[in-house]
Design a protein around this motif. Structure first.
Motif, short mmCIF file in Angstrom:
data_model
loop_
_atom_site.label_atom_id
_atom_site.label_comp_id
_atom_site.label_asym_id
_atom_site.label_seq_id
_atom_site.Cartn_x
_atom_site.Cartn_y
_atom_site.Cartn_z
N THR A 161 29.88 84.74 65.99
CA THR A 161 29.25 84.28 67.22
C THR A 161 30.26 83.57 68.11
O THR A 161 30.91 82.60 67.68
N LEU A 162 30.40 84.07 69.32
CA LEU A 162 31.20 83.39 70.33
C LEU A 162 30.40 82.19 70.83
O LEU A 162 29.29 82.35 71.33
N THR A 163 30.97 81.01 70.69
CA THR A 163 30.29 79.78 71.06
C THR A 163 31.02 79.13 72.22
O THR A 163 32.23 78.90 72.14
N ILE A 164 30.29 78.86 73.29
CA ILE A 164 30.89 78.29 74.50
C ILE A 164 30.14 77.02 74.88
O ILE A 164 28.95 77.05 75.20
N PHE A 165 30.84 75.90 74.82
CA PHE A 165 30.29 74.62 75.25
C PHE A 165 30.84 74.29 76.64
O PHE A 165 32.05 74.40 76.87
N LEU A 166 29.97 73.86 77.52
CA LEU A 166 30.40 73.36 78.82
C LEU A 166 30.50 71.84 78.75
O LEU A 166 29.52 71.16 78.42
N VAL A 167 31.66 71.32 79.06
CA VAL A 167 31.88 69.87 79.09
C VAL A 167 32.16 69.49 80.54
O VAL A 167 33.22 69.86 81.08
N PRO A 168 31.26 68.77 81.21
CA PRO A 168 31.42 68.51 82.65
C PRO A 168 32.36 67.35 82.96
O PRO A 168 32.05 66.48 83.78
N GLU A 169 33.50 67.34 82.32
CA GLU A 169 34.52 66.33 82.58
C GLU A 169 35.87 66.87 82.15
O GLU A 169 35.95 67.81 81.34
N PRO A 170 36.97 66.30 82.66
CA PRO A 170 38.30 66.81 82.29
C PRO A 170 38.63 66.52 80.83
O PRO A 170 38.06 65.62 80.22
N VAL A 171 39.56 67.30 80.29
CA VAL A 171 40.09 66.98 78.97
C VAL A 171 40.99 65.75 79.10
O VAL A 171 41.52 65.46 80.17
N PRO A 172 41.17 64.98 78.03
CA PRO A 172 42.06 63.83 78.10
C PRO A 172 43.47 64.24 78.49
O PRO A 172 43.96 65.32 78.10
N SER A 173 44.13 63.41 79.25
CA SER A 173 45.48 63.72 79.71
C SER A 173 46.45 63.78 78.53
O SER A 173 46.39 62.95 77.61
N ASP A 174 47.35 64.75 78.56
CA ASP A 174 48.36 64.92 77.51
C ASP A 174 49.68 65.27 78.18
O ASP A 174 49.98 66.44 78.44
N GLN A 175 50.48 64.26 78.44
CA GLN A 175 51.74 64.44 79.16
C GLN A 175 52.68 65.39 78.44
O GLN A 175 53.29 66.26 79.05
#
Length: 289
Positions: free
Chosen positions: A58-72
């Motif tokens: 099963t292809l599982t797709i979650f929508l997260v309505p915020e940016p990912v944490p910054s990773d320099q």
């Protein structure tokens, strides 16, 4: 080692792909994959994932309505191949989390996917999601490798290709460095497949040669596994020049860096920074060549 790879698709705006467009994208890009419509219906603002049956998984797709944490460090590594990485990542306001899960209907005859096999399927499906989703600015693979959507769209078509044509550049980074007059390189992300990273450092070689050798070893270990790869004195097939070229970052312009033309923009200089700044990071999980 991890068993389920996770990809993040970075978006300008929070939206799930259209289910019908996604199914058509999967079928068009990978006709051998059997996919069907999900019975799950998402209402506006729902936090439930989109589920697309693909074969016995099963292809599982979650929508997260915020940016990912910054990773320099992630985007610094990515910018060696993709100079616009920092700028692109800064434009995203939401992201999709993509994973391939075993179906609840799997029976005893269904083969459980290992990490490498699940990587191939996830890679193919991430490419299909990209093709069906507007406003994509970047892709992060397994929290370690950042790539452009254009590179993912192109390379993910070869997700199921055999060595040496598999799209390993989507899954691993090769980071060059300089220690005195010696040029070396190390991998980031290979350990998910083999339990180890590679560090390659030999006097008298230029960066392109070092990078090409690390790329060849990485692709070979991913295809054969670590034990078989270490038993081989050399790879039986050369990496195509087009793939090696994608790693050799001599074409990256340093016009905005102010560096001398003799200083490679993608090189990290160990210099004499002492033990607190070791490149690559010292770890018992590194294969030193």
């Amino acid at each position: 080692m991890a068993t389920i790879p996770l990809a993040f698709i970075l978006l300008k705006d929070a939206r799930l792909p259209d289910q019908e467009a996604l199914i058509q994208s999967i079928r068009g890009r990978h006709p051998d994959l059997q996919c069907s419509r999900s019975a799950a219906v998402l209402s506006d603002g729902a936090t439930r994932p989109m589920l697309i049956p693909v074969g016995n998984h099963t292809l599982t797709i979650f929508l997260v309505p915020e940016p990912v944490p910054s990773d320099q460090q992630l985007w610094e590594r990515a910018s060696r191949l993709w100079p616009e990485a920092f700028r692109a990542a800064g434009r995203h306001r939401a992201h999709l989390a993509i994973a391939v899960m075993d179906s609840a209907k799997s029976n005893a005859e269904t083969k459980e996917l290992g990490f490498a096999e699940r990587t191939l399927l996830t890679t193919a499906l991430v490419g299909a999601v990209l093709a069906a989703t507007p406003g994509v600015v970047a892709v992060i693979w397994d929290g370690k490798v950042g790539r452009s959507p254009e590179m993912w769209l192109e390379r993910s078509r070869s997700a199921f290709a055999a060595y040496p044509d598999q799209p390993f550049a989507l899954w691993t980074e090769i980071v060059p460095y300089r220690s005195g007059k010696t040029i070396g390189a190390y991998t980031v992300g290979l350990s998910a497949f083999t339990g180890r990273e590679i560090e390659f450092e030999v006097d008298g070689l230029d960066q392109d040669t070092v990078t090409a050798r690390v790329a060849q070893l990485s692709a070979y270990f991913i295809a054969t596994g670590l034990e078989d790869g270490l038993r081989a004195a050399r790879c039986s097939k050369p990496i195509p020049r087009s793939i090696i070229a994608s790693w050799c970052s001599t074409a990256i312009r340093a016009s905005t860096s102010g560096r001398s033309s003799h200083s490679h923009p993608s090189m990290t200089d160990r210099g004499d920074a002492g033990p607190t700044r070791s490149f690559p990071p010292q770890s018992p999980g590194i294969i030193r060549c």
